[in-house]
Design an enzyme around this catalytic site. Structure first.
Site, PDB file in Angstrom:
ATOM      1  N   GLU A  56       0.814  -1.217   0.000  1.00 22.53           N
ATOM      2  CA  GLU A  56       0.000   0.000   0.000  1.00 22.53           C
ATOM      3  C   GLU A  56       0.850   1.270   0.000  1.00 22.53           C
ATOM      4  O   GLU A  56       0.344   2.361  -0.267  1.00 22.53           O
ATOM      5  CB  GLU A  56      -0.959   0.011   1.200  1.00 22.53           C
ATOM      6  CG  GLU A  56      -0.325   0.244   2.560  1.00 22.53           C
ATOM      7  CD  GLU A  56       0.298  -1.015   3.130  1.00 22.53           C
ATOM      8  OE1 GLU A  56       0.908  -0.940   4.197  1.00 22.53           O
ATOM      9  OE2 GLU A  56       0.169  -2.074   2.493  1.00 22.53           O
TER      10      GLU A  56
ATOM     11  N   ASP B 212      14.022  17.345 -33.472  1.00 23.49           N
ATOM     12  CA  ASP B 212      14.025  18.249 -34.615  1.00 23.49           C
ATOM     13  C   ASP B 212      15.419  18.849 -34.707  1.00 23.49           C
ATOM     14  O   ASP B 212      16.175  18.823 -33.738  1.00 23.49           O
ATOM     15  CB  ASP B 212      12.958  19.331 -34.409  1.00 23.49           C
ATOM     16  CG  ASP B 212      12.762  20.182 -35.648  1.00 23.49           C
ATOM     17  OD1 ASP B 212      13.083  19.701 -36.750  1.00 23.49           O
ATOM     18  OD2 ASP B 212      12.304  21.323 -35.516  1.00 23.49           O
TER      19      ASP B 212
ATOM     20  N   ASP C  84       5.766  20.147 -34.854  1.00 20.16           N
ATOM     21  CA  ASP C  84       6.211  19.073 -33.970  1.00 20.16           C
ATOM     22  C   ASP C  84       5.117  18.602 -33.010  1.00 20.16           C
ATOM     23  O   ASP C  84       5.282  17.593 -32.330  1.00 20.16           O
ATOM     24  CB  ASP C  84       7.417  19.537 -33.135  1.00 20.16           C
ATOM     25  CG  ASP C  84       8.632  19.843 -33.992  1.00 20.16           C
ATOM     26  OD1 ASP C  84       8.799  19.157 -35.015  1.00 20.16           O
ATOM     27  OD2 ASP C  84       9.392  20.759 -33.646  1.00 20.16           O
TER      28      ASP C  84
ATOM     29  N   ASN D  85       6.396 -13.825   4.397  1.00 17.14           N
ATOM     30  CA  ASN D  85       5.607 -13.844   5.637  1.00 17.14           C
ATOM     31  C   ASN D  85       4.162 -14.263   5.374  1.00 17.14           C
ATOM     32  O   ASN D  85       3.552 -15.001   6.142  1.00 17.14           O
ATOM     33  CB  ASN D  85       5.625 -12.455   6.293  1.00 17.14           C
ATOM     34  CG  ASN D  85       6.978 -12.134   6.890  1.00 17.14           C
ATOM     35  OD1 ASN D  85       7.763 -13.025   7.173  1.00 17.14           O
ATOM     36  ND2 ASN D  85       7.261 -10.854   7.080  1.00 17.14           N
TER      37      ASN D  85
ATOM     38  N   ASN E 278       3.865  -4.394   9.482  1.00 13.18           N
ATOM     39  CA  ASN E 278       3.660  -3.661   8.235  1.00 13.18           C
ATOM     40  C   ASN E 278       4.012  -2.184   8.409  1.00 13.18           C
ATOM     41  O   ASN E 278       4.674  -1.577   7.570  1.00 13.18           O
ATOM     42  CB  ASN E 278       2.195  -3.818   7.807  1.00 13.18           C
ATOM     43  CG  ASN E 278       1.963  -3.387   6.379  1.00 13.18           C
ATOM     44  OD1 ASN E 278       2.709  -3.770   5.497  1.00 13.18           O
ATOM     45  ND2 ASN E 278       0.928  -2.594   6.156  1.00 13.18           N
TER      46      ASN E 278
ATOM     47  N   ASP F 131       7.297  -0.309   6.676  1.00  3.17           N
ATOM     48  CA  ASP F 131       6.909   0.564   5.560  1.00  3.17           C
ATOM     49  C   ASP F 131       7.696   1.870   5.536  1.00  3.17           C
ATOM     50  O   ASP F 131       7.976   2.410   4.466  1.00  3.17           O
ATOM     51  CB  ASP F 131       5.410   0.877   5.617  1.00  3.17           C
ATOM     52  CG  ASP F 131       4.603  -0.069   4.742  1.00  3.17           C
ATOM     53  OD1 ASP F 131       5.237  -0.897   4.047  1.00  3.17           O
ATOM     54  OD2 ASP F 131       3.364   0.003   4.755  1.00  3.17           O
TER      55      ASP F 131
END
Length: 692
Positions: free
Chosen positions: A147, A189, A446, A510, A535, A539
């Site tokens: 997440e 270009d 372009d 895990n 977690n 994180d």
């Protein structure tokens, strides 16, 4: 009615004109102004630069005056068609596509596994466990889903945009920074991008008569003063080359009569008076003036010099003179050749270095220009793109090829000249079948190519249309900033890949261990709150990977997301993690639920941090570039909390931990050390033998 300095508001057909020239560089890329005439064209014209009796919307009147009838407005103009092509093009970057694929894969894999584990647990333990299993399954899903990926990506891209802004690069679409790192072909270009888009005098013949040639060239030009900037580009170049001494000398001559440049005559004529002497000075195409000149031993040498300069992409003008008796009646035959001047649109000082660095980074450079094949080839040869200046393909030659040959040609040729906006669009579209393409441009012509390219870049003074279509704007007219952007993009790509592989491998290890062991024991191997805490703690260092340092070899080749490689690496390393997780389970299972959970918690936090430092480099971890300070700080913080918390009262109360004994901690340390050695060994073997 069109006058010098006007911007043409519609596509028009010339009816009458007087010394009328147009700057069409925004449409064709041609840096030299074009003479327009009311005459009927000899046949059907497919190329814009050959339509001498038409003026196009968006172009600028350089000199003279004209009366014209409108033939197209709005969407029906050449400019309108370019705009329609730009608007109709929808783009999704490679980065966005690959992240979407990755997200779907992870989602399906996790959901499928959770449903299977949940169903098997109910079958084994009965329906009475459903409430507890639901909470456990949700916590398990949260623990494995990456997440923090949106945070890592957003932080990486925002940090990259900030760093690039300090180098005069403005990012309009954040994801384009990461796309920069994946560019394999950079199309650019020529006019205004590689060159200055301004003609400059580059040579004289004979060189010893330079001052005399320049003086007579100045006599045969329109006024090039600051108050009259809308003059022919050759006259501007000559005016800029004049010294103060030559300007003062020119002022001693009195201009009696002027015959402007005529495309049929291919020359302009000026009659000037020096005292009592009348002097006819003619400036024009060498071939035409040689027909009017007296025979001379130098004429052959002049002709050879003109051919040599032409092969180098330079334009040559000859200067000749003749003393006449009357300004009303004179003959231009019998001219005396003063000499020749060559002109070139000079290459920017930074171009060679920038292209050399781009090659070092593994970028393939291709030039797409509306200019002539000779000029495009000469520029490409000078900056080191091609060995032979004749290795150029025109837009018409490309159109005449069958599709299979076109696909082959765009890979074999690096220089494409006389290409229209639609042809640029088509070339980039074909290139994108085989490579990630970036396009650098600046003109209206372009815009479609900028829109369809994976990454569209424009220089500072590009047209509004081009800037609107681009992803990145270079405030400084220096190609070096593109290389800086590519370098930054590859750093971001590498760090994002680190996060994905690290979080997948450690979390999967895990996830599968906890899911499988939950089938064989009467209690949960880790409580939902403990899973969420693992977690949370891991994180923060994972997010810090976005600001990590990278090894030098990581930025020397184009980067692409390879879902297969990511999943394969995460699976192999995840299996290693699973094996050591089972060791914790086997060693601590018989000692009770709380002891297993406490020691497994410590082991999970520490092994994830150890794994992060292993996977952040493809080298041996002790030979890698030093981790960033923020990564070290957050990792150390997570490590201390993860190890100390099970010993604190708050850990006992909130998370149901039991303080591990010294023997248990020593055993955990041995398992973690063995895990680190195994992970490093497997990682090095994988990167050494992985299939390309």
């Amino acid at each position: 009615i069109l006058n010098a300095g006007d911007i043409v508001a519609a596509d028009v057909r010339i009816i009458e004109e007087s010394n009328f020239t147009i700057d069409e560089s925004v449409l064709t890329g041609e840096s030299v102004t074009v003479k327009k005439t009311p005459g009927k064209l000899p046949g059907t014209i497919k190329d814009l630069y050959k339509a001498q009796n038409l003026c196009f919307s968006g172009t600028t009147v350089a000199t003279g005056r004209a009366l014209a009838v409108v033939v197209a407005t709005g969407r029906d103009t050449e400019l309108g068609q370019i705009s329609n092509l730009t608007i109709a093009t929808k783009r999704e970057s490679n980065f966005e596509k690959n992240i979407a694929k990755f997200s779907k894969f992870i989602l399906y894999l996790i959901l499928g596994t959770l449903v299977l584990v949940f169903t098997m647990n109910i079958a084994i333990k009965g329906v009475s466990e459903i409430p507890r299993l639901l909470i456990f399954s949700i916590a398990l899903a949260v623990s494995v889903i990456p997440e923090a990926l949106p945070v890592v990506i957003t932080f990486s891209l925002s940090r990259g945009a900030l760093r690039l802004s300090k180098r005069k690069v403005i990012i309009k679409r954040l994801s384009s920074i990461e796309d920069l790192g994946s560019i394999e072909v950079l199309c650019t270009d020529k006019t205004g991008t590689l060159t200055e888009n301004s003609l400059t005098v580059s040579g004289y013949f004979p060189a010893v008569k330079k001052d005399t040639i320049l003086l007579h060239g100045g006599l045969a030009t329109a006024d090039t003063g600051e108050q009259n900037a809308s003059v022919h580009s050759f006259d501007m170049a000559i005016g800029n080359a004049l010294t103060d001494k030559e300007r003062r000398l020119i002022k001693t001559y009195k201009k009696i009569k002027e015959t402007p440049f005529d495309p049929d005559r291919k020359r302009s004529s000026y009659i000037v008076q020096d005292g009592k002497e009348l002097l006819l000075v003619v400036k024009g195409a060498p071939d035409e003036l040689l027909k009017l000149a007296r025979s001379s031993s130098q004429n052959k040498l002049i002709h050879q010099w003109v051919i040599t300069e032409g092969k180098e992409g330079k334009r040559v003008v000859m200067i000749a003179k003749k003393t006449i008796q009357s300004a009303d009646k004179y003959d231009e035959h019998g001219l005396s050749i003063v000499g020749c001047m060559s002109f070139i649109d000079p290459i920017k000082q930074s171009t060679k270095e920038a292209i050399s660095r781009a090659k070092f980074l593994g970028l393939k450079i291709k030039i797409l220009t509306g200019d002539s094949p000779e000029v495009a080839g000469a520029v490409a040869h000078e900056i080191g793109l091609i060995a032979n200046a004749s290795d150029v393909l025109t837009g018409r030659e490309l159109d005449e090829m069958p599709h299979a040959k076109q696909q082959e040609a765009i890979l074999n040729y690096d220089i494409f000249a006389r290409v229209s906006p639609a042809q640029k669009y088509h070339i980039i579209q074909m290139l994108e079948h085989n490579a990630t393409v970036g396009f650098l441009g600046e003109g209206i012509n372009d815009a479609p190519a900028l829109k369809i390219a994976n990454v569209g870049l424009v220089v500072a003074d590009a047209t509004d249309v081009a800037r609107e279509a681009a992803d990145i704007i270079l405030l400084k007219k220096d190609l070096k900033v593109i290389v800086d952007g590519v370098h930054e993009g590859r750093i971001i790509f590498t760090n994002t890949s680190k996060y994905i592989k690290a979080t997948l491998a450690s979390n999967f290890g895990n996830f599968y261990t906890v899911a499988i062991t939950s089938l064989f024991i009467t209690f949960l191997p880790l409580l939902p709150l403990q899973l969420l805490l693992i977690n949370l703690l891991t994180d923060f260092p994972m997010v810090a990977v976005a600001a990590d340092n990278v090894d030098p070899e990581e930025v020397t080749q184009p980067k692409k997301y390879d879902l297969r490689d990511t999943i394969l690496a995460a699976t192999i390393l995840g299996v290693v993690s699973t094996v050591f997780d089972f060791m914790f389970f086997i060693l601590y299972y018989h000692q009770g639920a709380s002891i297993l959970q406490s020691n497994w918690f410590i082991g999970s936090v520490v092994t994830e941090l150890v794994f992060l430092f292993s996977i952040r480099t493809k080298r041996n971890v002790f030979e890698a570039k030093r981790p960033s300070s923020i990564l070290l700080f957050l990792s150390l913080t997570a490590l201390v909390i993860g190890v100390v918390l099970p010993f604190l009262p708050v850990g006992h109360t909130l998370f149901s931990f039991t303080s591990p004994t010294a023997e248990q901690m020593l055993l955990a340390a041995v398992i973690i050390t063995a895990y680190f050695i195994s992970t490093e060994t497997v990682k090095l073997l994988y990167y050494k033998h992985r299939p390309e």
